[in-house]
Design a protein around this motif. Structure first.
Motif, mmCIF file in Angstrom:
data_model
loop_
_atom_site.group_PDB
_atom_site.id
_atom_site.type_symbol
_atom_site.label_atom_id
_atom_site.label_comp_id
_atom_site.label_asym_id
_atom_site.label_seq_id
_atom_site.Cartn_x
_atom_site.Cartn_y
_atom_site.Cartn_z
ATOM 1 N N ILE A 94 0.901 -1.303 -0.091
ATOM 2 C CA ILE A 94 -0.229 0.119 -0.130
ATOM 3 C C ILE A 94 0.694 1.061 -0.058
ATOM 4 N N VAL A 95 0.785 1.983 -1.126
ATOM 5 C CA VAL A 95 1.654 3.219 -1.106
ATOM 6 C C VAL A 95 1.045 4.476 -1.021
ATOM 7 N N ALA A 96 1.699 5.148 0.066
ATOM 8 C CA ALA A 96 1.243 6.465 0.210
ATOM 9 C C ALA A 96 1.893 7.470 -0.542
ATOM 10 N N LEU A 97 1.114 8.517 -1.339
ATOM 11 C CA LEU A 97 1.562 9.396 -2.295
ATOM 12 C C LEU A 97 1.734 10.446 -1.770
ATOM 13 N N GLY A 98 2.670 11.395 -2.143
ATOM 14 C CA GLY A 98 2.999 12.708 -1.630
ATOM 15 C C GLY A 98 4.308 13.002 -2.001
ATOM 16 N N LYS A 99 5.035 14.134 -1.322
ATOM 17 C CA LYS A 99 6.227 14.865 -1.361
ATOM 18 C C LYS A 99 6.683 14.840 -0.071
ATOM 19 N N PHE A 100 7.530 14.081 0.166
ATOM 20 C CA PHE A 100 7.836 13.778 1.792
ATOM 21 C C PHE A 100 9.096 14.420 2.223
ATOM 22 N N ASP A 101 9.145 15.876 2.000
ATOM 23 C CA ASP A 101 10.209 16.499 2.066
ATOM 24 C C ASP A 101 10.365 16.656 3.548
ATOM 25 N N ALA A 102 9.691 16.909 4.411
ATOM 26 C CA ALA A 102 9.705 17.172 6.022
ATOM 27 C C ALA A 102 9.460 16.078 6.909
ATOM 28 N N ARG A 160 -1.267 -2.984 -4.445
ATOM 29 C CA ARG A 160 -2.121 -3.177 -3.983
ATOM 30 C C ARG A 160 -3.294 -1.950 -3.839
ATOM 31 N N GLY A 161 -2.872 -0.967 -3.319
ATOM 32 C CA GLY A 161 -3.472 0.261 -3.270
ATOM 33 C C GLY A 161 -2.803 1.327 -2.916
ATOM 34 N N VAL A 162 -3.590 2.329 -2.667
ATOM 35 C CA VAL A 162 -2.934 3.664 -2.225
ATOM 36 C C VAL A 162 -3.634 4.621 -1.484
ATOM 37 N N VAL A 163 -2.772 5.383 -0.679
ATOM 38 C CA VAL A 163 -3.126 6.406 0.275
ATOM 39 C C VAL A 163 -2.819 7.723 -0.264
ATOM 40 N N ALA A 164 -3.936 8.625 -0.242
ATOM 41 C CA ALA A 164 -3.375 10.012 -0.614
ATOM 42 C C ALA A 164 -4.313 11.097 0.024
ATOM 43 N N GLY A 165 -4.034 12.191 0.269
ATOM 44 C CA GLY A 165 -4.407 13.404 0.862
ATOM 45 C C GLY A 165 -5.723 14.014 0.131
ATOM 46 N N GLU A 166 -6.521 14.600 0.891
ATOM 47 C CA GLU A 166 -7.779 15.184 0.012
ATOM 48 C C GLU A 166 -7.357 15.997 -0.988
ATOM 49 N N ASN A 167 -6.213 16.701 -0.939
ATOM 50 C CA ASN A 167 -5.647 17.863 -1.644
ATOM 51 C C ASN A 167 -4.806 17.420 -2.938
ATOM 52 N N TYR A 168 -4.554 15.868 -2.805
ATOM 53 C CA TYR A 168 -3.616 15.274 -3.647
ATOM 54 C C TYR A 168 -3.834 15.644 -5.024
ATOM 55 N N GLN A 196 -2.073 5.234 7.846
ATOM 56 C CA GLN A 196 -3.217 4.810 7.075
ATOM 57 C C GLN A 196 -2.808 3.617 6.213
ATOM 58 N N ALA A 197 -1.655 3.806 5.564
ATOM 59 C CA ALA A 197 -1.331 2.570 4.824
ATOM 60 C C ALA A 197 -0.936 1.509 5.511
ATOM 61 N N ALA A 198 -0.391 1.575 6.552
ATOM 62 C CA ALA A 198 0.143 0.370 7.256
ATOM 63 C C ALA A 198 -1.388 -0.600 7.956
ATOM 64 N N LYS A 199 -2.358 0.264 8.020
ATOM 65 C CA LYS A 199 -3.569 -0.339 8.596
ATOM 66 C C LYS A 199 -4.001 -1.256 7.463
ATOM 67 N N ARG A 200 -3.571 -0.950 6.191
ATOM 68 C CA ARG A 200 -4.097 -1.640 4.884
ATOM 69 C C ARG A 200 -3.132 -2.743 4.256
ATOM 70 N N GLY A 201 -2.039 -2.574 4.798
ATOM 71 C CA GLY A 201 -1.029 -3.574 4.171
ATOM 72 C C GLY A 201 0.546 -3.060 4.463
ATOM 73 N N ILE A 202 1.420 -3.397 3.734
ATOM 74 C CA ILE A 202 2.894 -3.142 3.872
ATOM 75 C C ILE A 202 2.876 -1.782 3.352
ATOM 76 N N PRO A 203 3.468 -0.767 4.418
ATOM 77 C CA PRO A 203 3.232 0.582 3.950
ATOM 78 C C PRO A 203 4.691 1.125 3.093
ATOM 79 N N PHE A 204 4.502 1.803 2.086
ATOM 80 C CA PHE A 204 5.477 2.455 1.422
ATOM 81 C C PHE A 204 5.285 4.079 1.281
#
Length: 372
Positions: A96-104, A193-201, A115-123
């Motif tokens: 399960i991949v979290a989508l974003g720009k993870f600078d900070a 298998r799936g994605v997690v993203a924020g509402e403004n993505y 949230q990704a970890a709740k659904r599977g292996i988090p990336f």
């Protein structure tokens, strides 16, 4: 930046998603210019060796005729050099991949990982090389590249005792993809298998796709999709930031972290990050350092990430193995000065053959740590 309570699966209908698509700021377009920072010579380095305390690649000064930058060389790595690209592509399969720009790597990013970890292996899936492609001015990262694994490891208790893994794709390879092509890449090439993203993505060429598009396309390609609320900043700052950053709606963001560092408000920085800010100094070239009694001075060109504004900072600390050395830090126009409260503690630093030195801003946390 992101986080919250509402999770939306691929099975929900389109009409449920319009409430999440409030942002008009594309993730694939140039960001607003950085809030004033000092000129950075941090980027004239080359990835050369590893330091076990930080867990991933560290950097040393390169020869004076080398013009390659830290951003272009270290951020194009995914955190390890052991696996060839063809094998690294398969590491996302079934995840399960979290989508974003993870600078900070702030608390909004952490919520995505949770949230990704709740659904599977988090990336954490992000894109690198955007500055070079889009012609942005280079700027120091908020988190030193060699410190990212330590931070992600600290997220494990929030993520079911699993450490989220970073996976980075060169921006130049995905810039021209339409939203559909991007989701197709996630499904067929990366095998997620799936994605997690924020509402403004937003995603795709010219940020043509938003959160509702992401859900619809994921449904078509048989992927799970979860859209979560933004993690809001409890300390609403002045309108100056909101007026210069169109995507600012009060959510925790890397922009706000940079703003707080520029103001020297380390309490605010810690609240946004969910941890103390760690400033990393490269210690390889000892001739560039000055040491006297209980004071160590280093030029800013030794820094691997963003320092706070010029000033005096009490209640800082340096971690040496499992010990913490309390200190104060003075930041001026050209140098960083570290002063230990006791000479004996200063010897603990100068007597070690350190490749890098991490300075934490804020009161030391005492759990499991010995104060010298």
């Amino acid at each position: 930046m992101l986080g919250g309570s509402r999770c939306i699966s691929q099975h929900l209908r389109d009409s449920n998603f319009h409430q999440f698509c409030t942002s008009t700021t594309p993730i694939f377009t140039a960001a607003s210019p950085p809030i004033s920072t000092s000129s950075f010579n941090y980027f004239r380095f080359r990835l050369r060796n590893k330091v076990s305390d930080f867990g991933v690649n560290c950097v040393q000064p390169n020869s004076s005729n080398t013009q390659s930058s830290l951003l272009s060389q270290t951020l194009s790595q995914s955190g390890t050099d052991e696996e060839p690209p063809s094998e690294r592509l398969t590491m996302l399969a079934g995840g399960i991949v979290a989508l974003g720009k993870f600078d900070a790597l702030h608390i909004g990013h952490r919520e995505l990982a949770i949230q990704a970890a709740k659904r599977g292996i988090p990336f954490l899936l992000s894109f690198v090389g955007m500055a070079e492609v889009l012609g942005w001015e280079p700027r120091a990262p908020i988190v030193a590249d060699c410190d990212r694994k330590r931070i992600l490891s600290s997220w494990a208790p929030y993520c079911g005792n699993v450490i989220p893994t970073e996976f980075q794709i060169e921006f130049s390879k995905v810039r021209s993809l339409t939203p559909r092509q991007f989701v197709e890449k996630l499904s067929k090439e990366l095998g997620v298998r799936g994605v997690v993203a924020g509402e403004n993505y937003r995603f795709g060429y010219r940020a043509a796709g938003d959160a509702s598009d992401l859900v619809k396309l994921c449904e078509e390609y048989g992927l799970e999709a979860y859209i979560i609320n933004s993690v809001m900043d409890k300390n609403q700052i002045s309108g100056a930031l909101n007026s210069c950053e169109k995507k600012e709606r009060g959510q925790v963001s890397s922009t706000r972290v940079r703003y707080a560092l520029d103001k020297g408000d380390m309490k605010y920085v810690s609240e946004l990050l969910g941890r103390k800010h760690r400033l990393v100094l490269m210690m390889e070239d000892q001739e560039r350092f000055m040491s006297e009694r209980n004071r160590l001075s280093a030029p800013k060109s030794c820094l691997l990430n963003l320092a706070p504004k010029e000033g005096l900072y009490e209640n800082c600390s340096v971690s040496i193995d499992k010990n913490v050395v309390p200190c104060r830090v003075i930041v001026d126009a050209t140098d960083i000065h570290l002063e230990c409260y006791e000479v004996a503690n200063f010897t603990c630093i100068t007597s070690r053959d350190l490749k890098i030195l991490g300075i934490d801003f804020g009161s030391p946390e005492l759990d499991g740590v010995q104060i010298l």
